[in-house]
Write an enzyme that holds these catalytic residues in place. Structure first.
Site, mmCIF file in Angstrom:
data_model
loop_
_atom_site.group_PDB
_atom_site.id
_atom_site.type_symbol
_atom_site.label_atom_id
_atom_site.label_comp_id
_atom_site.label_asym_id
_atom_site.label_seq_id
_atom_site.Cartn_x
_atom_site.Cartn_y
_atom_site.Cartn_z
ATOM 1 N N PRO A 51 -8.869 0.634 -7.699
ATOM 2 C CA PRO A 51 -8.509 2.034 -7.977
ATOM 3 C C PRO A 51 -7.182 2.386 -7.331
ATOM 4 O O PRO A 51 -6.874 1.886 -6.249
ATOM 5 C CB PRO A 51 -9.648 2.819 -7.324
ATOM 6 C CG PRO A 51 -10.215 1.906 -6.283
ATOM 7 C CD PRO A 51 -9.984 0.504 -6.765
ATOM 8 N N ASP A 52 -6.380 3.187 -8.003
ATOM 9 C CA ASP A 52 -5.162 3.631 -7.325
ATOM 10 C C ASP A 52 -5.531 4.791 -6.401
ATOM 11 O O ASP A 52 -6.671 5.224 -6.350
ATOM 12 C CB ASP A 52 -4.022 3.944 -8.297
ATOM 13 C CG ASP A 52 -4.207 5.246 -9.031
ATOM 14 O OD1 ASP A 52 -5.079 6.041 -8.639
ATOM 15 O OD2 ASP A 52 -3.483 5.489 -10.001
ATOM 16 N N PHE A 53 -4.576 5.265 -5.644
ATOM 17 C CA PHE A 53 -4.940 6.179 -4.576
ATOM 18 C C PHE A 53 -4.977 7.636 -4.998
ATOM 19 O O PHE A 53 -5.680 8.431 -4.416
ATOM 20 C CB PHE A 53 -3.983 5.997 -3.386
ATOM 21 C CG PHE A 53 -4.263 4.724 -2.641
ATOM 22 C CD1 PHE A 53 -5.040 4.745 -1.501
ATOM 23 C CD2 PHE A 53 -3.810 3.518 -3.109
ATOM 24 C CE1 PHE A 53 -5.349 3.570 -0.829
ATOM 25 C CE2 PHE A 53 -4.102 2.337 -2.448
ATOM 26 C CZ PHE A 53 -4.871 2.366 -1.304
ATOM 27 N N ARG A 54 -4.223 7.986 -6.010
ATOM 28 C CA ARG A 54 -4.038 9.413 -6.249
ATOM 29 C C ARG A 54 -4.483 9.928 -7.614
ATOM 30 O O ARG A 54 -4.438 11.118 -7.844
ATOM 31 C CB ARG A 54 -2.564 9.781 -6.038
ATOM 32 C CG ARG A 54 -2.137 9.592 -4.598
ATOM 33 C CD ARG A 54 -0.710 10.021 -4.384
ATOM 34 N NE ARG A 54 -0.215 9.589 -3.076
ATOM 35 C CZ ARG A 54 -0.391 10.253 -1.951
ATOM 36 N NH1 ARG A 54 -1.036 11.393 -1.955
ATOM 37 N NH2 ARG A 54 0.093 9.785 -0.817
ATOM 38 N N ASN A 125 1.606 -2.473 -2.821
ATOM 39 C CA ASN A 125 0.161 -2.689 -2.882
ATOM 40 C C ASN A 125 -0.309 -3.487 -1.666
ATOM 41 O O ASN A 125 0.422 -4.305 -1.124
ATOM 42 C CB ASN A 125 -0.199 -3.424 -4.173
ATOM 43 C CG ASN A 125 0.177 -2.605 -5.399
ATOM 44 O OD1 ASN A 125 0.272 -1.386 -5.311
ATOM 45 N ND2 ASN A 125 0.400 -3.262 -6.511
ATOM 46 N N ASP A 127 -3.245 -5.251 -1.722
ATOM 47 C CA ASP A 127 -4.365 -6.085 -2.182
ATOM 48 C C ASP A 127 -4.101 -7.583 -2.117
ATOM 49 O O ASP A 127 -4.985 -8.379 -2.400
ATOM 50 C CB ASP A 127 -4.739 -5.672 -3.612
ATOM 51 C CG ASP A 127 -3.521 -5.603 -4.535
ATOM 52 O OD1 ASP A 127 -2.705 -6.535 -4.516
ATOM 53 O OD2 ASP A 127 -3.406 -4.608 -5.276
ATOM 54 N N HIS A 144 3.880 -1.761 2.469
ATOM 55 C CA HIS A 144 2.809 -1.007 3.112
ATOM 56 C C HIS A 144 1.861 -1.940 3.867
ATOM 57 O O HIS A 144 0.730 -1.568 4.162
ATOM 58 C CB HIS A 144 2.026 -0.194 2.076
ATOM 59 C CG HIS A 144 2.840 0.936 1.504
ATOM 60 N ND1 HIS A 144 2.359 1.809 0.558
ATOM 61 C CD2 HIS A 144 4.117 1.334 1.746
ATOM 62 C CE1 HIS A 144 3.302 2.694 0.244
ATOM 63 N NE2 HIS A 144 4.378 2.422 0.941
#
Ligand SMILES: [Zn+2]
Length: 197
Positions: A51-54, A125, A127, A144
């Site tokens: 899932p993306d964050f926003r 990302n 991940d 990040h």
């Protein structure tokens, strides 16, 4: 980032024949193109099931209510983590590498590296799907941070990856053997600096 207004440039492209994918592909196959820089965002990993964050409704932030956070972003705030690391460990279990497979886009970046065209792959990302796709680690800048390494947040002692993985699986918060500080994967939290090469 991304908050400044930008104006569309409608002059002719300087390098490509046109602003479309066939023109990019043609240029990349030409001898003039020798170094490709790639910048990846959340969109390349959503197809892997992350899932993306926003995004409203489906984004990670809107699914965090069950963690009883004072506000969603707190899960990635270093000061909140110091007080209560449980929500982050809970979330980390869902996001931990190994449950997701790289997408075609990640494989494309690996292909660029195979053809010695890739200079650097910048990704926001966390991940590690670029690494899992086989992109060499020295070509990747994880701005990040990522789950690829972990440290004590106080004295920065490094912690074994297998230990971190077990802790995330069981939900047992690990503390530094040296100073007793909390340990977290090297994902950049709010309140920390982003990684630069
Ligand atoms: Zn420590």
């Amino acid at each position: 980032m991304g908050n400044e207004l930008s104006a569309p440039y409608d002059g002719p492209p300087e390098v490509l024949e046109a602003r479309d994918l066939p023109s990019i592909a043609k240029y990349m196959k030409s001898p003039e193109c020798r170094r490709v820089f790639v910048m990846l965002g959340a969109g390349v990993s959503t197809a892997a099931g992350i899932p993306d964050f926003r995004s409203p409704g489906t984004g990670l932030y809107s699914n965090l209510q069950r963690l009883n956070l004072p506000y969603p972003e707190a899960v990635f705030e270093i000061n909140y983590f110091r007080e209560n690391p449980v929500p982050f460990y809970t979330l980390a279990r869902e996001l931990y590498p190994g449950q997701f497979r790289p997408t075609l886009t990640h494989t494309f970046v690996k292909l660029l590296a195979d053809h010695t065209l890739l200079d650097t792959c910048f990704t926001q990302n966390i991940d590690t799907l670029e690494r899992q796709a086989g992109v060499p680690g020295d070509k990747i800048v994880e701005a990040h941070g990522s789950f690829a390494s972990q440290h004590c947040i106080e004295c920065h002692a490094s912690v074994d990856g297998a230990k971190m993985r077990r802790a995330v699986e069981t939900g047992d918060i690990i503390r530094c053997a040296d100073c007793g500080g909390l340990v977290k994967p090297d994902i950049v939290f709010f309140g920390e600096s982003v990684s630069m090469p």
